[in-house]
Design a protein around this motif. Sequence first.
Motif, PDB file in Angstrom:
ATOM      1  N   ALA A 244       0.846  -1.211   0.000  1.00  0.00           N
ATOM      2  CA  ALA A 244       0.000   0.000   0.000  1.00  0.00           C
ATOM      3  C   ALA A 244       0.877   1.255   0.000  1.00  0.00           C
ATOM      4  CB  ALA A 244      -0.927  -0.005   1.211  1.00  0.00           C
TER       5      ALA A 244
ATOM      6  N   GLU B 253      -8.316   6.637  -3.999  1.00  0.00           N
ATOM      7  CA  GLU B 253      -7.963   5.498  -3.136  1.00  0.00           C
ATOM      8  C   GLU B 253      -8.549   4.201  -3.687  1.00  0.00           C
ATOM      9  OE1 GLU B 253      -8.995   8.275  -0.914  1.00  0.00           O
ATOM     10  OE2 GLU B 253      -7.512   8.187   0.722  1.00  0.00           O
ATOM     11  N   LYS B 254      -9.742   4.309  -4.252  1.00  0.00           N
ATOM     12  CA  LYS B 254     -10.369   3.109  -4.826  1.00  0.00           C
ATOM     13  C   LYS B 254      -9.501   2.560  -5.964  1.00  0.00           C
ATOM     14  CE  LYS B 254     -14.325   1.839  -7.588  1.00  0.00           C
ATOM     15  NZ  LYS B 254     -15.625   2.231  -8.130  1.00  0.00           N
TER      16      LYS B 254
ATOM     17  N   SER C 288      -6.513   1.010  -4.576  1.00  0.00           N
ATOM     18  CA  SER C 288      -6.796  -0.278  -3.908  1.00  0.00           C
ATOM     19  C   SER C 288      -6.857  -1.414  -4.929  1.00  0.00           C
ATOM     20  CB  SER C 288      -8.072  -0.207  -3.064  1.00  0.00           C
ATOM     21  OG  SER C 288      -9.225  -0.425  -3.846  1.00  0.00           O
TER      22      SER C 288
ATOM     23  N   ARG D 150      -4.339  -4.519  -4.650  1.00  0.00           N
ATOM     24  CA  ARG D 150      -4.871  -5.888  -4.630  1.00  0.00           C
ATOM     25  C   ARG D 150      -4.015  -6.828  -5.451  1.00  0.00           C
ATOM     26  NH1 ARG D 150      -9.341  -5.971  -8.436  1.00  0.00           N
ATOM     27  NH2 ARG D 150      -7.896  -7.242  -9.650  1.00  0.00           N
TER      28      ARG D 150
ATOM     29  N   SER E  23      -4.979  -4.088  -0.413  1.00  0.00           N
ATOM     30  CA  SER E  23      -6.047  -3.207  -0.916  1.00  0.00           C
ATOM     31  C   SER E  23      -6.702  -2.469   0.250  1.00  0.00           C
ATOM     32  CB  SER E  23      -7.091  -4.008  -1.695  1.00  0.00           C
ATOM     33  OG  SER E  23      -7.727  -4.936  -0.840  1.00  0.00           O
ATOM     34  N   ARG E  24      -6.787  -3.138   1.412  1.00  0.00           N
ATOM     35  CA  ARG E  24      -7.475  -2.531   2.557  1.00  0.00           C
ATOM     36  C   ARG E  24      -6.606  -1.493   3.262  1.00  0.00           C
ATOM     37  NH1 ARG E  24      -8.674  -8.358   4.227  1.00  0.00           N
ATOM     38  NH2 ARG E  24      -6.869  -7.817   5.502  1.00  0.00           N
TER      39      ARG E  24
ATOM     40  N   MET F  58      -5.063   0.850   1.874  1.00  0.00           N
ATOM     41  CA  MET F  58      -5.056   2.118   1.126  1.00  0.00           C
ATOM     42  C   MET F  58      -5.875   3.185   1.847  1.00  0.00           C
ATOM     43  SD  MET F  58      -3.094   1.438  -1.622  1.00  0.00           S
ATOM     44  CE  MET F  58      -2.579   3.055  -1.294  1.00  0.00           C
TER      45      MET F  58
ATOM     46  N   TRP G  22     -13.008  -4.831   1.844  1.00  0.00           N
ATOM     47  CA  TRP G  22     -12.602  -5.209   0.472  1.00  0.00           C
ATOM     48  C   TRP G  22     -13.749  -6.021  -0.095  1.00  0.00           C
ATOM     49  CZ3 TRP G  22      -8.357  -9.440  -0.609  1.00  0.00           C
ATOM     50  CH2 TRP G  22      -8.261  -9.648  -1.995  1.00  0.00           C
TER      51      TRP G  22
ATOM     52  N   TYR H 147     -12.621  -4.120  -5.055  1.00  0.00           N
ATOM     53  CA  TYR H 147     -11.818  -3.025  -4.512  1.00  0.00           C
ATOM     54  C   TYR H 147     -12.175  -2.817  -3.044  1.00  0.00           C
ATOM     55  CZ  TYR H 147     -16.226  -0.710  -5.544  1.00  0.00           C
ATOM     56  OH  TYR H 147     -17.559  -0.401  -5.608  1.00  0.00           O
ATOM     57  N   ALA H 148     -11.342  -2.027  -2.383  1.00  0.00           N
ATOM     58  CA  ALA H 148     -11.616  -1.721  -0.976  1.00  0.00           C
ATOM     59  C   ALA H 148     -12.285  -0.364  -0.870  1.00  0.00           C
ATOM     60  CB  ALA H 148     -10.309  -1.732  -0.195  1.00  0.00           C
TER      61      ALA H 148
END
Length: 363
Positions: free
Chosen positions: A128, A144-145, A148, A152, A159-160, A162, A169, A181-182
């Motif tokens: 991250a 951020e999405k 993520s 991933r 991913s989490r 981020m 997630w 995505y997270a």
Amino acid sequence: MVTSDQVFTARGTPNIALIKYWGKRDEKLILPQNSSISLTCSGDCTAVMGKTFKLYTTTSVVFSDKVKEDSFYINGVKQDLKTKDKLERFGVMDILRPMAKTKKKALVVSDNSFPTASGLASSASGIATLIYAASSALGLKLSEKEMSIVARRGSGSASRSMYGGIVMWRKGEKSDGSDSYAEQLYPADYWPELIDIVVITSSAKKKVSSRAGMAQTVATSPLYKRRLETVESRIKILIEAIDQKDIGKLAEVTMIDSNNMHATMADTMPPIHYLNDISKEIIYQLHDLNKSEGKTICGYTFDAGPNPQIITIDKYKDRVISALRGIDGVESIFYTKVGKGPQLLDRKSSLIDPKTLEPIIKG
Ligand code: PMV
């Protein structure tokens, strides 16, 4: 639009999953079999007993024509980017570079303030933070999405990391991974009393990587199918518990999900056991504590390692810590709170010399 020769430095932290990710439906795109929920840790920790770690990864990145080959240093040691594991993780750079339409090579220098590969989610924090710093260095303005989704691909749990706060997630349904995505469910300051007590029972590198272990579970564990049938109901209970700020409910569903994941590991052929005898003693002692309190005041969770993280709230902290202190073999205890997620740092924190573009190796 590469910000050429300019070093960007970011700092990020691990996350601890309360509903675990264990198993992929797509190995290449890193698409999970189930959604997962975590707390992003604050990197600042309060010492209780033994050696304390801060939970930070700091990473400096520069893309430059002066850098002749990609190189990656972790805690002062140059990594062999030809190993499968490193290649897969550093591979996120080859997702970011085309987005910025560049082929420039990168120097990446990263420091973890805590032991790597011991079940403290160093890969989540590492990847991250790398993506946060690298996308800035490339001049990419990713949400951020979007970050993520890239994270991933390096390591699912990354991913989490981020985001700060409490993060989900979403497993997604699509085969191209665009809906996997997270996203942040609650900000870092939503439940300030929430506390995460980290207990180190061993800092040794784990024998089976989570990547290899989970693939083996998906392939061989009959119990794993049952996990997938029941995990959605635990996600629902966890979200209710957080909505209601109900620590008993949160702790119970957290323990159930951790135990369930470790049961599928034991059900794998050949079996995988991450817990040691001290981990098991901690489990017994915390159940005894909850019983003697007449209600659930704390819950443990274990990643792919023997070190539990125990979720409770401020008012129960001392009671939980005193139960843990008495356990033989515990190396250290410290605690942290829910954190804000990755941040960019100023030039003073750089791990790359801006003039020579050489790593600054800290002693
Ligand atoms: O993202 P990976 O490959 O490091 O897998 C992480 C798996 C667990 O830590 C065991 C669970 C989780 O959701 O973080």
